[in-house]
Design a protein around this motif. Structure first.
Motif, PDB file in Angstrom:
ATOM      1  N   TRP A  94       0.493   4.162  -2.835  1.00 10.54           N
ATOM      2  CA  TRP A  94       0.380   5.584  -2.482  1.00 10.54           C
ATOM      3  C   TRP A  94       1.479   6.408  -3.145  1.00 10.54           C
ATOM      4  O   TRP A  94       1.208   7.449  -3.745  1.00 10.54           O
ATOM      5  CB  TRP A  94       0.444   5.735  -0.956  1.00 10.54           C
ATOM      6  N   LEU A 141      -8.472   4.537   0.105  1.00  6.60           N
ATOM      7  CA  LEU A 141      -7.150   4.437   0.729  1.00  6.60           C
ATOM      8  C   LEU A 141      -6.846   5.736   1.464  1.00  6.60           C
ATOM      9  O   LEU A 141      -6.776   6.804   0.846  1.00  6.60           O
ATOM     10  CB  LEU A 141      -6.085   4.159  -0.338  1.00  6.60           C
ATOM     11  N   VAL A 164      -7.474   0.926   4.682  1.00  2.00           N
ATOM     12  CA  VAL A 164      -8.075   0.491   3.424  1.00  2.00           C
ATOM     13  C   VAL A 164      -9.528   0.080   3.680  1.00  2.00           C
ATOM     14  O   VAL A 164      -9.778  -0.901   4.384  1.00  2.00           O
ATOM     15  CB  VAL A 164      -7.290  -0.683   2.805  1.00  2.00           C
ATOM     16  N   TRP A 174       0.829  -1.215   0.000  1.00  2.03           N
ATOM     17  CA  TRP A 174       0.000   0.000   0.000  1.00  2.03           C
ATOM     18  C   TRP A 174       0.860   1.260   0.000  1.00  2.03           C
ATOM     19  O   TRP A 174       0.453   2.295  -0.542  1.00  2.03           O
ATOM     20  CB  TRP A 174      -0.968  -0.011   1.179  1.00  2.03           C
ATOM     21  N   TRP A 228      -6.963  -6.610   1.216  1.00  3.70           N
ATOM     22  CA  TRP A 228      -8.142  -5.751   1.210  1.00  3.70           C
ATOM     23  C   TRP A 228      -9.311  -6.579   1.722  1.00  3.70           C
ATOM     24  O   TRP A 228      -9.273  -7.812   1.707  1.00  3.70           O
ATOM     25  CB  TRP A 228      -8.426  -5.225  -0.196  1.00  3.70           C
TER      26      TRP A 228
END
Length: 737
Positions: free
Chosen positions: A531, A589, A571, A527, A556
């Motif tokens: 990002w 997110l 998330v 993640w 997720w």
């Protein structure tokens, strides 16, 4: 032919080019003689790869810019230029990249637009660039320009100055600009950057990258970067300035002589039969007090003569069409310019006729229908005829926009297509030729072809993947990621390693990130990567569990209105849409450190059988098209917060190991994009290029065969082919990822 003889021929050609360059710039009459040295001629010729016409054009534009911006008679010991140089906002690093290119660094947070004029800032830049170009290695290898925006504020940014620097570097300075790297661009920079990119020729635009500090090392070696940009280099600006003082030759005499000559000849008219008059008077310059200062209010007039397209393009710096020829003397036939050395007066007269007006940047772009348009900056506003902000090109077929739109690059690579797959495949074929090849080779022939590819040794190293701290971050011990193309994470939240590689697309650098299915311990890193790379679409081509084995971590939540936390990231699953062949999850997110929220679309292909490859490609092809459409929608929703290419950030693609189904998906996407664009594809060349960036991509022979059959099936579904009989391809090999 011996190497010595070859070198002598090359030297003779260069000597001829230098002589002709000087003759063209000096003119034929002593009253118009310029004081151009061989050293100067070599600089401009190297900058244009010894294309004489383009080098002469560059020289003229260079002199005009120096006149207009007051870049003559610079005294580095007099204020305010002395203090400007001491700030170190612009410097040449005491290092080079792997190709030998010099590295120039502009530190934005050291610039205060309210306390210094454009002229002084540009004088400081040009003075140091002149010094750097005293080194023949810089002349040959070129220049990398790093614009460091780390820690800068809006008050440090000067739009007009940035435009002037771009104008200088894009076609007014005798250095081959290899790359422009914009580091840590803040959000407020996105909108002006979209406009600034219009001032860059298409060919240079492909060399402009927006990068984070961690990804900067993908462009410049760590040993060549300063400490504050993650490198190992200590900057000693004072020593560099001392070197400049010692190394600079007396170029002022030459430049001042040219100013005086320009003033002397400001009333001369253009003579289309005299080659020197055409070149030297294509722009008539008026300057007063040329012995001491340059009048910034320079009158400019552009001659208007009949011209052919080839010559006009040479003058404005565009690449000529290969089939357009230029009349030359001392040649037996009409041929493209590089084939003959002599250029006659009539041709150069034609070439000089319609160059752009000095001081008004011409913006070459494409309108929505793909036609050429022009725009100029007038009183700070964009005045355009048929120009779009994204420069999108016309499509090639009736397929939906997502297949044929101009492909972009990733957040970490701005606008570059330099190393993309476009045109680099070894043996492109039409779809009819691909069908014929498949029929002739049969399945055994394709499997043998795949074996040839697979037997090649890896084209890179795996040092980071094999480090002790990183070994447990690899899902499989034999599936590692290359050092040269790996995605480098920011060290703000931990280590920089993740088992993921950038992969180029069709006319798109870093179009994808190929990665393994996240492990429980690497989901946070996954993640972080999403990002930092601004990714908006994730493609998953495996199930979490297959045949009783865990293939991927649950990074997720698979149910609506539920959420998970991974380190600094929250998330949340907003919505789930289940289809026959795939499942789409809309994710939110959130960065818990900044409270910023982004939307991510998660696409999981569920119809890949537990064993082998799909018997029909249509489910995968439809899935791929839907993914592209979603990426396009997501990027449009970003608006001005996205300053990269229209197709947006990299699409993250993973299966379990990140090489088998992942490589298959990417291969099909690239080949379909090319087939739609130019009517040809090269599956083998595409697989070879992907494997050079993500080792072992296309894991099994069946996947290689499937790519061929799927491309043919796609062509049939789109009416490019009638039905094709391809029996004999229904066997399956051993298990594939």
């Amino acid at each position: 032919m011996s190497e010595l003889h070859s070198f002598k021929m090359a030297s003779d050609d260069q000597e001829f080019a230098v002589k002709q360059f000087i003759d063209l710039c000096n003119g034929s009459t002593s009253s118009r003689k310029r004081n151009i040295s061989q050293t100067t001629a070599v600089k401009f010729l190297y900058a244009r790869k010894f294309d004489i016409l383009r080098a002469v054009s560059l020289y003229e534009q260079h002199e005009q810019i120096r006149l207009r911006e007051g870049l003559y008679s610079m005294n580095i010991d007099v204020e305010p230029l002395y203090s400007e140089l001491q700030t170190g906002k612009f410097t040449i690093l005491p290092s080079r990249d792997t190709t030998g290119a010099a590295i120039a660094l502009f530190t934005a947070n050291k610039h205060s637009p309210l306390s210094v004029t454009h002229t002084i800032t540009l004088q400081g830049i040009v003075y140091q660039l002149d010094c750097a170009l005293q080194d023949p290695e810089t002349q040959k290898a070129g220049l990398i320009f790093i614009y460091d925006m780390s820690g800068s504020k809006y008050s440090n940014f000067d739009y007009d100055l940035s435009q002037k620097i771009l104008t200088l570097l894009k076609g007014g300075y005798p250095a081959r600009l290899k790359k422009v790297l914009i580091v840590t661009a803040p959000l407020w920079f996105k909108a002006p950057f979209k406009i600034l990119r219009l001032f860059v020729r298409e060919k240079l635009r492909e060399r402009v990258f927006t990068v984070s500090v961690p990804t900067l090392r993908l462009h410049v070696p760590l040993k060549a970067l300063p400490l504050h940009l993650g490198g190992a280099l200590e900057i000693d600006h004072a020593t560099w300035l001392l070197q400049c003082r010692k190394s600079m030759t007396n170029r002022e005499d030459e430049l001042l002589a040219n100013i005086e000559q320009a003033a002397f000849n400001r009333s001369n008219s253009i003579n289309t039969t005299n080659i020197s008059n055409i070149v030297n008077n294509s722009v008539s310059i008026s300057a007063e007090n040329s012995n001491t200062h340059v009048n910034s209010n320079i009158n400019t007039t552009v001659a208007t003569l009949t011209n052919d397209d080839y010559s006009r393009r040479l003058l404005v710096g565009e690449e000529p069409n290969e089939n357009i020829t230029l009349k030359q003397s001392n040649c037996n036939s009409t041929s493209p310019l590089p084939a003959c050395k002599q250029i006659d007066a009539e041709s150069l007269a034609t070439a000089a006729a319609t160059g752009p007006t000095v001081g008004v940047p011409v913006l070459n772009s494409l309108d929505a229908s793909g036609t050429q348009g022009n725009a100029a900056l007038v009183n700070g506003a964009i005045v355009s005829s048929a120009v779009t902000s994204n420069g999108s090109s016309n499509g090639s077929s009736g397929l939906s926009e997502s297949w044929s739109e101009n492909p972009p690059s990733s957040a970490s690579s701005g606008f570059s297509d330099d190393d993309s797959l476009a045109g680099q495949e070894g043996d492109p074929k039409t779809i009819e030729q691909i069908v014929q090849m498949v029929k002739e080779q049969g399945r055994k022939g394709l499997v043998k072809e795949y074996a040839d590819i697979r037997n090649r040794a890896p084209e890179g190293t795996f040092v980071h993947a094999r480090m002790r701290n990183n070994l447990t971050k690899n899902r499989y011990t034999d599936v590692l990621c290359y050092d040269h193309s790996r995605v480098v994470l920011s060290r703000d939240d931990g280590e920089d390693y993740i088992n993921a590689n950038f992969v180029d697309g069709y006319k798109q650098k870093n179009a994808y990130i190929s990665t393994q299915g996240p492990l429980p311990k690497t989901s946070q890193d996954f993640w972080r990567m999403i990002w930092e790379q601004h990714c908006v679409v994730i493609v998953m081509t495996t199930r979490v569990m297959e045949r009783g084995r865990v293939k991927c971590g649950q990074y997720w939540e698979p149910t609506e209105n539920s959420s998970l936390e991974f380190g600094s990231f929250h998330v949340r699953t907003l919505n789930i849409e289940i289809n026959e062949d795939y499942t789409v999850a809309s994710l939110e997110l959130k960065n818990l450190k900044t409270d910023e929220i982004r939307n991510v679309s998660h696409w999981q292909f569920t119809s890949w059988p537990d064993y082998g490859v799909p018997s029909s490609a249509m489910a995968m092809l439809n899935f791929l098209q839907k993914v592209r459409e979603k990426q396009s929608t997501m990027v449009k929703a970003l608006g001005d917060t996205w300053a990269g290419h229209p197709r947006g950030p990299p699409i993250v693609v993973h299966c379990s190991a990140g090489i088998g189904r992942t490589g298959t998906f990417i291969t099909l996407d690239i080949c379909i994009s090319r087939l739609e664009d130019v009517g040809t594809a090269d599956i083998r060349g595409t697989v070879e290029k992907i494997r050079s960036q993500r080792a072992y991509s296309i894991q099994m022979p069946d996947q290689y065969v499937f790519c061929h059959l799927a491309l043919i099936e796609y062509a049939v579904s789109r009416g490019m082919l009638k039905s094709v009989d391809l029996t004999g391809f229904d066997e399956r090999d051993e298990d594939s990822d």
